[in-house]
Each structure stands twice: as structure tokens, then as C-alpha cells.
Design a protein around this motif. Structure first.
Motif, mmCIF file in Angstrom:
data_model
loop_
_atom_site.group_PDB
_atom_site.id
_atom_site.type_symbol
_atom_site.label_atom_id
_atom_site.label_comp_id
_atom_site.label_asym_id
_atom_site.label_seq_id
_atom_site.Cartn_x
_atom_site.Cartn_y
_atom_site.Cartn_z
ATOM 1 N N UNK A 46 17.735 6.171 -3.223
ATOM 2 C CA UNK A 46 17.150 4.903 -2.802
ATOM 3 C C UNK A 46 18.242 3.917 -2.400
ATOM 4 N N UNK A 47 17.887 3.023 -1.490
ATOM 5 C CA UNK A 47 18.810 1.979 -1.070
ATOM 6 C C UNK A 47 18.977 0.953 -2.185
ATOM 7 N N UNK A 48 20.233 0.599 -2.456
ATOM 8 C CA UNK A 48 20.532 -0.437 -3.438
ATOM 9 C C UNK A 48 20.880 -1.742 -2.729
ATOM 10 N N UNK A 49 21.804 -1.651 -1.762
ATOM 11 C CA UNK A 49 22.259 -2.856 -1.067
ATOM 12 C C UNK A 49 22.861 -2.471 0.271
ATOM 13 N N UNK A 50 22.768 -3.394 1.231
ATOM 14 C CA UNK A 50 23.271 -3.160 2.574
ATOM 15 C C UNK A 50 23.989 -4.427 3.030
ATOM 16 N N UNK A 51 25.064 -4.251 3.811
ATOM 17 C CA UNK A 51 25.768 -5.393 4.371
ATOM 18 C C UNK A 51 26.148 -5.102 5.815
ATOM 19 N N UNK A 52 25.905 -6.074 6.709
ATOM 20 C CA UNK A 52 26.256 -5.903 8.114
ATOM 21 C C UNK A 52 27.711 -6.305 8.351
ATOM 22 N N UNK A 53 28.192 -6.043 9.562
ATOM 23 C CA UNK A 53 29.561 -6.437 9.890
ATOM 24 C C UNK A 53 29.721 -7.950 9.831
ATOM 25 N N UNK A 54 28.617 -8.674 10.027
ATOM 26 C CA UNK A 54 28.657 -10.128 9.964
ATOM 27 C C UNK A 54 28.450 -10.692 8.576
ATOM 28 N N UNK A 55 28.262 -9.812 7.596
ATOM 29 C CA UNK A 55 28.130 -10.275 6.223
ATOM 30 C C UNK A 55 26.715 -10.543 5.751
ATOM 31 N N UNK A 56 25.723 -10.201 6.560
ATOM 32 C CA UNK A 56 24.332 -10.365 6.119
ATOM 33 C C UNK A 56 24.001 -9.258 5.120
ATOM 34 N N UNK A 57 23.376 -9.636 4.012
ATOM 35 C CA UNK A 57 23.116 -8.668 2.950
ATOM 36 C C UNK A 57 21.624 -8.482 2.702
ATOM 37 N N UNK A 58 21.303 -7.324 2.152
ATOM 38 C CA UNK A 58 19.935 -7.003 1.782
ATOM 39 C C UNK A 58 19.978 -6.180 0.504
ATOM 40 N N UNK A 59 19.058 -6.465 -0.436
ATOM 41 C CA UNK A 59 19.077 -5.810 -1.733
ATOM 42 C C UNK A 59 17.712 -5.243 -2.093
ATOM 43 N N UNK A 60 17.731 -4.183 -2.861
ATOM 44 C CA UNK A 60 16.498 -3.699 -3.471
ATOM 45 C C UNK A 60 16.010 -4.748 -4.465
ATOM 46 N N UNK A 61 14.706 -4.874 -4.588
ATOM 47 C CA UNK A 61 14.148 -5.870 -5.505
ATOM 48 C C UNK A 61 14.650 -5.680 -6.929
ATOM 49 N N UNK A 62 14.867 -4.445 -7.310
ATOM 50 C CA UNK A 62 15.250 -4.136 -8.684
ATOM 51 C C UNK A 62 16.653 -4.623 -9.051
ATOM 52 N N UNK A 63 17.478 -4.950 -8.041
ATOM 53 C CA UNK A 63 18.852 -5.363 -8.335
ATOM 54 C C UNK A 63 19.147 -6.786 -7.877
ATOM 55 N N UNK A 64 18.207 -7.438 -7.222
ATOM 56 C CA UNK A 64 18.432 -8.811 -6.739
ATOM 57 C C UNK A 64 18.810 -9.730 -7.893
ATOM 58 N N UNK A 65 19.842 -10.528 -7.658
ATOM 59 C CA UNK A 65 20.298 -11.461 -8.674
ATOM 60 C C UNK A 65 21.280 -10.855 -9.665
ATOM 61 N N UNK A 66 21.440 -9.521 -9.627
ATOM 62 C CA UNK A 66 22.369 -8.855 -10.556
ATOM 63 C C UNK A 66 23.520 -8.166 -9.824
ATOM 64 N N UNK A 67 23.242 -7.629 -8.644
ATOM 65 C CA UNK A 67 24.253 -6.899 -7.874
ATOM 66 C C UNK A 67 24.671 -7.722 -6.653
ATOM 67 N N UNK A 68 25.928 -7.556 -6.270
ATOM 68 C CA UNK A 68 26.439 -8.216 -5.075
ATOM 69 C C UNK A 68 27.262 -7.230 -4.259
ATOM 70 N N UNK A 69 26.890 -7.071 -2.981
ATOM 71 C CA UNK A 69 27.649 -6.223 -2.072
ATOM 72 C C UNK A 69 28.564 -7.107 -1.235
#
Length: 113
Positions: A46-69
């Protein structure tokens, strides 16, 4: 072809922190996105977190607020800072580079008391 090498996994108690690193074998500055995925025993990857070349991030709901990419293009490295870890975060964590369909070998994260 791009090789990815993860590091930083290990055993940690609930509530603890770990930082994963993924080093790419070539420049990643112009690559659109990099991500972290995980696979627990008996479950799908499963996807945990994604980051674009421009620094835009996306997180799985289960890790939001706890993980940082984050990414350091100068070092060809992407990081995953994991805080407030829970037993359900236990899994093998993989780095992924979609533009080259590349995956790392994975690093084990175990959260247990």
C-alpha cells in the motif's frame, strides 16, 4: 535504469520514531514523484506517502500527522520520518520511483514492546 537502496528500518517501541532513507543511483531532481510503500504479512502493498519534484506531498490516512516525506535532490535521497509509531505500522517499507518503475529491496520496520 535506477537503483534504489533503503536504510533506517529496525525495531522500535510503540510511540517511538524512525527515519527511513532511500538513495537513488542517479539524479532525481527532474523526476516527477517518489514514494514510500509498505507491505505487512498477508496484506497487499500500500502507498504510505508520495512527494513530487516540487515538494507536494500526499499521505495515506492511516499515517497523516505522524509521518513526513521529504526529499534532498542534491543527495538523490528521499526520506520518511515516522513518529508516534504503532504496532500496525509494522511492515516492510519500500521506496518507489514510478518514472522508472523502480523499487528498492525494502527495509523492515517492526513496532513492538
Amino acid at each position: 535504469q535506477v537503483q534504489l537502496v533503503e536504510s533506517g528500518g529496525g525495531l522500535v517501541q510503540p510511540g517511538g520514531s524512525l527515519r527511513l532513507s532511500c538513495a537513488a543511483s542517479r539524479s532525481i531532481a527532474n523526476i516527477y514523484a517518489m514514494g514510500w510503500y509498505r507491505q505487512a504479512p498477508g496484506k497487499q502493498r500500500e502507498l504510505v506517502a508520495l512527494i513530487t519534484s516540487g515538494g507536494i506531498t500526499n499521505y495515506a490516512d492511516s499515517v497523516k500527522g505522524r509521518f513526513t516525506i521529504s526529499r534532498d535532490n542534491a543527495k538523490n535521497t528521499v526520506y520518511l520520518q515516522m513518529n508516534s509509531l504503532k504496532p500496525e505500522d509494522t511492515a516492510v517499507y519500500y521506496c518507489h520511483l514510478p518514472a522508472f518503475s523502480s523499487w528498492g529491496q525494502g527495509t523492515q520496520v517492526t513496532v513492538s514492546s
